[in-house]
Write a protein that holds these residues in place. Structure first.
Motif, PDB file in Angstrom:
ATOM      1  N   ASP A 172      -4.553  16.265  15.709  1.00  0.00           N
ATOM      2  CA  ASP A 172      -3.156  16.306  15.275  1.00  0.00           C
ATOM      3  C   ASP A 172      -2.396  15.078  15.785  1.00  0.00           C
ATOM      4  O   ASP A 172      -2.725  14.540  16.847  1.00  0.00           O
ATOM      5  CB  ASP A 172      -2.465  17.560  15.796  1.00  0.00           C
ATOM      6  N   SER A 173      -1.380  14.686  15.030  1.00  0.00           N
ATOM      7  CA  SER A 173      -0.618  13.505  15.395  1.00  0.00           C
ATOM      8  C   SER A 173       0.825  13.659  14.918  1.00  0.00           C
ATOM      9  O   SER A 173       1.120  14.487  14.049  1.00  0.00           O
ATOM     10  CB  SER A 173      -1.248  12.266  14.752  1.00  0.00           C
ATOM     11  N   ASP A 174       1.687  12.840  15.484  1.00  0.00           N
ATOM     12  CA  ASP A 174       3.087  12.834  15.034  1.00  0.00           C
ATOM     13  C   ASP A 174       3.270  12.009  13.769  1.00  0.00           C
ATOM     14  O   ASP A 174       4.333  12.039  13.163  1.00  0.00           O
ATOM     15  CB  ASP A 174       3.991  12.276  16.144  1.00  0.00           C
ATOM     16  N   SER A 175       2.232  11.266  13.381  1.00  0.00           N
ATOM     17  CA  SER A 175       2.295  10.469  12.162  1.00  0.00           C
ATOM     18  C   SER A 175       1.000  10.661  11.379  1.00  0.00           C
ATOM     19  O   SER A 175       0.029  11.204  11.892  1.00  0.00           O
ATOM     20  CB  SER A 175       2.500   8.989  12.499  1.00  0.00           C
ATOM     21  N   GLU A 176       1.006  10.199  10.149  1.00  0.00           N
ATOM     22  CA  GLU A 176      -0.167  10.387   9.289  1.00  0.00           C
ATOM     23  C   GLU A 176      -1.379   9.627   9.816  1.00  0.00           C
ATOM     24  O   GLU A 176      -2.510  10.056   9.648  1.00  0.00           O
ATOM     25  CB  GLU A 176       0.161   9.947   7.865  1.00  0.00           C
ATOM     26  N   THR A 177      -1.140   8.514  10.467  1.00  0.00           N
ATOM     27  CA  THR A 177      -2.226   7.756  11.089  1.00  0.00           C
ATOM     28  C   THR A 177      -1.887   7.531  12.556  1.00  0.00           C
ATOM     29  O   THR A 177      -0.725   7.527  12.948  1.00  0.00           O
ATOM     30  CB  THR A 177      -2.444   6.394  10.397  1.00  0.00           C
ATOM     31  N   SER A 178      -2.933   7.337  13.337  1.00  0.00           N
ATOM     32  CA  SER A 178      -2.766   7.119  14.774  1.00  0.00           C
ATOM     33  C   SER A 178      -3.606   5.909  15.163  1.00  0.00           C
ATOM     34  O   SER A 178      -4.593   5.581  14.491  1.00  0.00           O
ATOM     35  CB  SER A 178      -3.229   8.369  15.527  1.00  0.00           C
ATOM     36  N   GLU A 179      -3.254   5.265  16.266  1.00  0.00           N
ATOM     37  CA  GLU A 179      -4.001   4.076  16.683  1.00  0.00           C
ATOM     38  C   GLU A 179      -5.437   4.401  17.085  1.00  0.00           C
ATOM     39  O   GLU A 179      -6.304   3.544  17.048  1.00  0.00           O
ATOM     40  CB  GLU A 179      -3.276   3.362  17.816  1.00  0.00           C
ATOM     41  N   CYS A 180      -5.720   5.661  17.450  1.00  0.00           N
ATOM     42  CA  CYS A 180      -7.085   6.066  17.837  1.00  0.00           C
ATOM     43  C   CYS A 180      -7.971   6.368  16.625  1.00  0.00           C
ATOM     44  O   CYS A 180      -9.192   6.461  16.765  1.00  0.00           O
ATOM     45  CB  CYS A 180      -7.026   7.305  18.718  1.00  0.00           C
ATOM     46  N   ASP A 181      -7.375   6.540  15.459  1.00  0.00           N
ATOM     47  CA  ASP A 181      -8.128   6.928  14.258  1.00  0.00           C
ATOM     48  C   ASP A 181      -9.236   5.948  13.914  1.00  0.00           C
ATOM     49  O   ASP A 181     -10.366   6.350  13.625  1.00  0.00           O
ATOM     50  CB  ASP A 181      -7.194   7.049  13.050  1.00  0.00           C
ATOM     51  N   SER A 182      -8.917   4.669  13.930  1.00  0.00           N
ATOM     52  CA  SER A 182      -9.900   3.679  13.488  1.00  0.00           C
ATOM     53  C   SER A 182     -11.136   3.688  14.386  1.00  0.00           C
ATOM     54  O   SER A 182     -12.255   3.520  13.894  1.00  0.00           O
ATOM     55  CB  SER A 182      -9.283   2.285  13.413  1.00  0.00           C
TER      56      SER A 182
END
Length: 186
Positions: free
Chosen positions: A98-108
């Motif tokens: 879960d995240s506060d935004s649709e993408t997160s810096e850890c996603d990649s």
């Protein structure tokens, strides 16, 4: 007085640690002799039509290297237990945390690690592994971005993908023609 008790208690606890380890190993040995091993799940070919293809997926949250390494090892074990199942592909159906935004810096990093592990498995065993990563969507009830309805939603989305609807996924790695011939989802 508390200092004196603490000073005597801590070395006593430390001195008992080897005994706990020894008793744990002894208990593990006894239990492994008494209890039968649990076999890894296998697919029975006689239960599946000759022209049918099966997609076996593990639904999970992907976070990155340490935690996810075990997951890919488990996927490889499932394949090895069913290596004669030429009618099956094994995959990961993943969500990101879960995240506060649709993408997160850890996603990649998490996606790159998953892509690399699936690539390694496909290189080692042939095109038998797949990766399906879902996009995060905003959840009104949770007030966060997350995979839609977690596991049930993931299964519904993979069924929709088999039917040709790719909109809920941001990463798909799979053998060519997999979705056209898939009849069963495990």
């Amino acid at each position: 007085i508390i200092y004196a008790i603490t000073r005597a208690l801590i070395p006593s606890i430390i001195a008992l640690c080897p005994f706990f380890e020894l008793s744990k190993r002894l208990l593990d040995s006894v239990l492994s002799m008494l209890l039968p091993a649990v076999p890894t799940a296998r697919i029975k070919k006689e239960c599946i039509d000759n022209d049918a293809y099966t997609l076996c997926v593990i639904t999970t949250l992907l976070s990155g290297k340490e935690r996810d390494s075990e997951l890919f090892e488990k996927l490889e074990r499932y394949y090895l237990a069913n290596r004669n199942a030429e009618y099956a592909t094994f995959g990961i159906l993943g969500d990101l945390f879960d995240s506060d935004s649709e993408t997160s810096e850890c996603d990649s990093d998490a996606i790159a690690f998953a892509r690399a592990k699936i690539g390694e498995l496909n290189e080692k065993y042939g095109d038998r592994f797949a990766l399906f990563m879902r996009k995060r969507v905003f959840s009104e009830s949770e007030q966060r971005y997350m995979g839609r309805e977690r596991k049930r939603g993931a299964v519904c989305d993979i069924i929709a993908l088999i039917g040709g609807d790719e909109r809920d996924f941001n990463t798909i790695i799979m053998p060519n023609g997999l979705l056209n011939k898939t009849k069963y989802l495990i």
